[in-house]
Write a protein that holds these residues in place. Sequence first.
Motif, PDB file in Angstrom:
ATOM      1  N   PHE A  90       0.568  -1.514  -0.047  1.00  0.00           N
ATOM      2  CA  PHE A  90       0.322  -0.222   0.047  1.00  0.00           C
ATOM      3  C   PHE A  90       0.866   1.159  -0.125  1.00  0.00           C
ATOM      4  O   PHE A  90       2.169   0.821   0.042  1.00  0.00           O
ATOM      5  N   SER A  91       0.036   2.616   0.076  1.00  0.00           N
ATOM      6  CA  SER A  91       0.897   3.633   0.278  1.00  0.00           C
ATOM      7  C   SER A  91       0.037   4.699   0.695  1.00  0.00           C
ATOM      8  O   SER A  91      -1.128   4.159   0.432  1.00  0.00           O
ATOM      9  N   CYS A  92      -0.152   5.695   0.890  1.00  0.00           N
ATOM     10  CA  CYS A  92      -0.594   6.401   2.328  1.00  0.00           C
ATOM     11  C   CYS A  92       0.047   8.288   1.262  1.00  0.00           C
ATOM     12  O   CYS A  92      -1.248   8.771   0.917  1.00  0.00           O
ATOM     13  N   ASN A  93       0.231   8.142   0.179  1.00  0.00           N
ATOM     14  CA  ASN A  93       0.261   9.381  -1.072  1.00  0.00           C
ATOM     15  C   ASN A  93       0.375   9.108  -2.300  1.00  0.00           C
ATOM     16  O   ASN A  93       0.964   8.276  -2.754  1.00  0.00           O
ATOM     17  N   ILE A  94       0.729   9.671  -3.162  1.00  0.00           N
ATOM     18  CA  ILE A  94       0.776   9.817  -4.555  1.00  0.00           C
ATOM     19  C   ILE A  94       2.482   9.487  -4.492  1.00  0.00           C
ATOM     20  O   ILE A  94       2.830  10.635  -3.409  1.00  0.00           O
ATOM     21  N   ILE A  97       7.654   9.902  -8.872  1.00  0.00           N
ATOM     22  CA  ILE A  97       8.629   9.293  -9.680  1.00  0.00           C
ATOM     23  C   ILE A  97      10.024   9.913  -9.585  1.00  0.00           C
ATOM     24  O   ILE A  97      11.193   9.147  -9.651  1.00  0.00           O
ATOM     25  N   ARG A  98       9.777  11.550  -9.154  1.00  0.00           N
ATOM     26  CA  ARG A  98      11.522  11.645  -9.257  1.00  0.00           C
ATOM     27  C   ARG A  98      12.158  11.326  -7.586  1.00  0.00           C
ATOM     28  O   ARG A  98      13.117  11.048  -7.384  1.00  0.00           O
ATOM     29  N   ASP A  99      11.042  10.929  -6.771  1.00  0.00           N
ATOM     30  CA  ASP A  99      11.352  11.222  -5.251  1.00  0.00           C
ATOM     31  C   ASP A  99      11.182   9.635  -4.536  1.00  0.00           C
ATOM     32  O   ASP A  99      10.734  10.018  -3.972  1.00  0.00           O
ATOM     33  N   PRO A 100      11.449   8.851  -5.044  1.00  0.00           N
ATOM     34  CA  PRO A 100      10.125   7.614  -4.235  1.00  0.00           C
ATOM     35  C   PRO A 100      11.379   7.072  -3.601  1.00  0.00           C
ATOM     36  O   PRO A 100      12.480   6.809  -3.046  1.00  0.00           O
ATOM     37  N   LYS A 101      10.553   6.597  -2.280  1.00  0.00           N
ATOM     38  CA  LYS A 101      11.287   5.648  -1.349  1.00  0.00           C
ATOM     39  C   LYS A 101      10.313   4.408  -0.964  1.00  0.00           C
ATOM     40  O   LYS A 101       9.388   4.867  -0.746  1.00  0.00           O
ATOM     41  N   PHE A 102      10.992   3.050  -0.674  1.00  0.00           N
ATOM     42  CA  PHE A 102      10.292   2.021  -0.952  1.00  0.00           C
ATOM     43  C   PHE A 102      11.094   1.261   0.834  1.00  0.00           C
ATOM     44  O   PHE A 102      12.292   1.939   1.297  1.00  0.00           O
ATOM     45  N   VAL A 103      10.381   0.990   1.703  1.00  0.00           N
ATOM     46  CA  VAL A 103      10.004   0.036   2.587  1.00  0.00           C
ATOM     47  C   VAL A 103       9.731  -1.805   2.612  1.00  0.00           C
ATOM     48  O   VAL A 103       8.829  -1.559   1.994  1.00  0.00           O
ATOM     49  N   HIS A 104      10.637  -2.264   2.217  1.00  0.00           N
ATOM     50  CA  HIS A 104      10.395  -3.827   1.933  1.00  0.00           C
ATOM     51  C   HIS A 104      10.716  -4.996   3.067  1.00  0.00           C
ATOM     52  O   HIS A 104      12.002  -4.573   3.224  1.00  0.00           O
ATOM     53  N   VAL A 105       9.942  -5.680   3.348  1.00  0.00           N
ATOM     54  CA  VAL A 105      10.539  -6.554   4.018  1.00  0.00           C
ATOM     55  C   VAL A 105       9.700  -7.960   4.354  1.00  0.00           C
ATOM     56  O   VAL A 105       8.055  -7.728   3.666  1.00  0.00           O
ATOM     57  N   ASN A 106      10.555  -8.829   4.817  1.00  0.00           N
ATOM     58  CA  ASN A 106       9.933 -10.338   4.116  1.00  0.00           C
ATOM     59  C   ASN A 106       9.921 -10.556   6.263  1.00  0.00           C
ATOM     60  O   ASN A 106      11.335 -10.595   6.097  1.00  0.00           O
ATOM     61  N   LYS A 114       5.265 -13.217   5.991  1.00  0.00           N
ATOM     62  CA  LYS A 114       4.716 -11.861   5.764  1.00  0.00           C
ATOM     63  C   LYS A 114       5.527 -10.966   4.770  1.00  0.00           C
ATOM     64  O   LYS A 114       6.602 -10.785   5.275  1.00  0.00           O
ATOM     65  N   GLU A 115       5.192 -10.892   4.241  1.00  0.00           N
ATOM     66  CA  GLU A 115       5.942 -10.126   2.854  1.00  0.00           C
ATOM     67  C   GLU A 115       5.435  -8.582   2.818  1.00  0.00           C
ATOM     68  O   GLU A 115       3.889  -8.771   2.299  1.00  0.00           O
ATOM     69  N   PHE A 116       5.786  -7.737   3.098  1.00  0.00           N
ATOM     70  CA  PHE A 116       4.784  -5.868   2.861  1.00  0.00           C
ATOM     71  C   PHE A 116       6.324  -5.390   2.265  1.00  0.00           C
ATOM     72  O   PHE A 116       6.950  -4.891   2.380  1.00  0.00           O
ATOM     73  N   LEU A 117       5.730  -4.197   1.356  1.00  0.00           N
ATOM     74  CA  LEU A 117       6.208  -3.351  -0.306  1.00  0.00           C
ATOM     75  C   LEU A 117       5.526  -1.494   0.388  1.00  0.00           C
ATOM     76  O   LEU A 117       3.957  -2.064  -0.005  1.00  0.00           O
ATOM     77  N   PHE A 118       6.364  -0.997   1.543  1.00  0.00           N
ATOM     78  CA  PHE A 118       5.533   0.500   1.571  1.00  0.00           C
ATOM     79  C   PHE A 118       5.934   1.241   0.784  1.00  0.00           C
ATOM     80  O   PHE A 118       7.417   1.075   0.365  1.00  0.00           O
ATOM     81  N   LYS A 119       5.407   2.074  -0.375  1.00  0.00           N
ATOM     82  CA  LYS A 119       5.669   3.258  -0.697  1.00  0.00           C
ATOM     83  C   LYS A 119       5.643   4.473  -0.522  1.00  0.00           C
ATOM     84  O   LYS A 119       4.205   4.535  -0.142  1.00  0.00           O
ATOM     85  N   TYR A 120       6.013   5.027  -0.728  1.00  0.00           N
ATOM     86  CA  TYR A 120       6.241   6.621  -0.205  1.00  0.00           C
ATOM     87  C   TYR A 120       7.240   7.618  -0.535  1.00  0.00           C
ATOM     88  O   TYR A 120       8.399   7.403  -1.450  1.00  0.00           O
ATOM     89  N   ARG A 122       9.626  10.540  -0.573  1.00  0.00           N
ATOM     90  CA  ARG A 122      10.992  10.857  -0.276  1.00  0.00           C
ATOM     91  C   ARG A 122      11.069  12.570   0.312  1.00  0.00           C
ATOM     92  O   ARG A 122      11.473  12.839   1.717  1.00  0.00           O
ATOM     93  N   SER A 123      10.363  13.456  -0.197  1.00  0.00           N
ATOM     94  CA  SER A 123      11.047  14.705  -0.105  1.00  0.00           C
ATOM     95  C   SER A 123       9.312  15.256   0.246  1.00  0.00           C
ATOM     96  O   SER A 123       9.420  16.019   0.909  1.00  0.00           O
ATOM     97  N   ASN A 124       8.804  14.360   1.037  1.00  0.00           N
ATOM     98  CA  ASN A 124       7.311  14.842   1.148  1.00  0.00           C
ATOM     99  C   ASN A 124       7.321  13.654   2.910  1.00  0.00           C
ATOM    100  O   ASN A 124       6.470  12.541   2.466  1.00  0.00           O
ATOM    101  N   PRO A 125       8.307  13.661   3.513  1.00  0.00           N
ATOM    102  CA  PRO A 125       8.067  12.474   4.881  1.00  0.00           C
ATOM    103  C   PRO A 125       7.479  12.496   5.961  1.00  0.00           C
ATOM    104  O   PRO A 125       6.572  11.866   6.245  1.00  0.00           O
ATOM    105  N   ASP A 126       6.152  13.129   5.255  1.00  0.00           N
ATOM    106  CA  ASP A 126       5.524  13.606   6.639  1.00  0.00           C
ATOM    107  C   ASP A 126       4.084  12.546   5.751  1.00  0.00           C
ATOM    108  O   ASP A 126       3.142  13.293   5.177  1.00  0.00           O
ATOM    109  N   ILE A 127       4.708  11.836   6.004  1.00  0.00           N
ATOM    110  CA  ILE A 127       3.262  10.658   5.942  1.00  0.00           C
ATOM    111  C   ILE A 127       1.962  10.545   7.288  1.00  0.00           C
ATOM    112  O   ILE A 127       1.738  10.687   8.096  1.00  0.00           O
TER     113      ILE A 127
END
Length: 163
Positions: A90-94, A97-106, A114-120, A122-127
């Motif tokens: 899932f992701s919390c915001n749009i 493409i220029r500044d993506p960040k991912f958290v990926h954990v198995n 359990k595996e999860f991939l979270f996208k957000y 980086r330039s707007n870290p206010d989740i």
Amino acid sequence: MKKNILLLLLLAIISCKNSSQKIYKDFHFEYWKEEDHYNSENGLFTRNYAANEQAKRSDSIRNITLNKEEITKIIKGLEQYSILELPSEFSCNILSIRDPKFVHVNISINGNYKEFLFKYNRSNPDIKCTKGKRIINFSKILDSIIYNKKSIRDLPQTNLYYE
């Protein structure tokens, strides 16, 4: 009566202690952060570098093991942030493409995977969503353990960057 209460209290403490020991027998995880990857099952930490630099960087793989206290801290983080209850992706915001960040954990714990991939962004870290904050807080626990190992701190930073 007091003996019965003490006996029940003692049994409760022993059963709690035994249940946490079971977690250690079958717990491991993989964690990806930018160009880094850590696998707790085999203890390998890998940092990727640009292809022309890879041959020069034979030291980009380290073997690190987690002690019991570190594993306990990670498991407490799993419970505190209810990580195993989150959706797989899932992701919390749009996602920019220029500044993506991912958290990926198995995670593998007590036979459950359990595996999860979270996208957000980086330039707007206010989740602004609680699910995202839970994952970010859990990843900070992993970071505080993995990146505080001396052999990881001594690795040169990656030369791969995305724009």
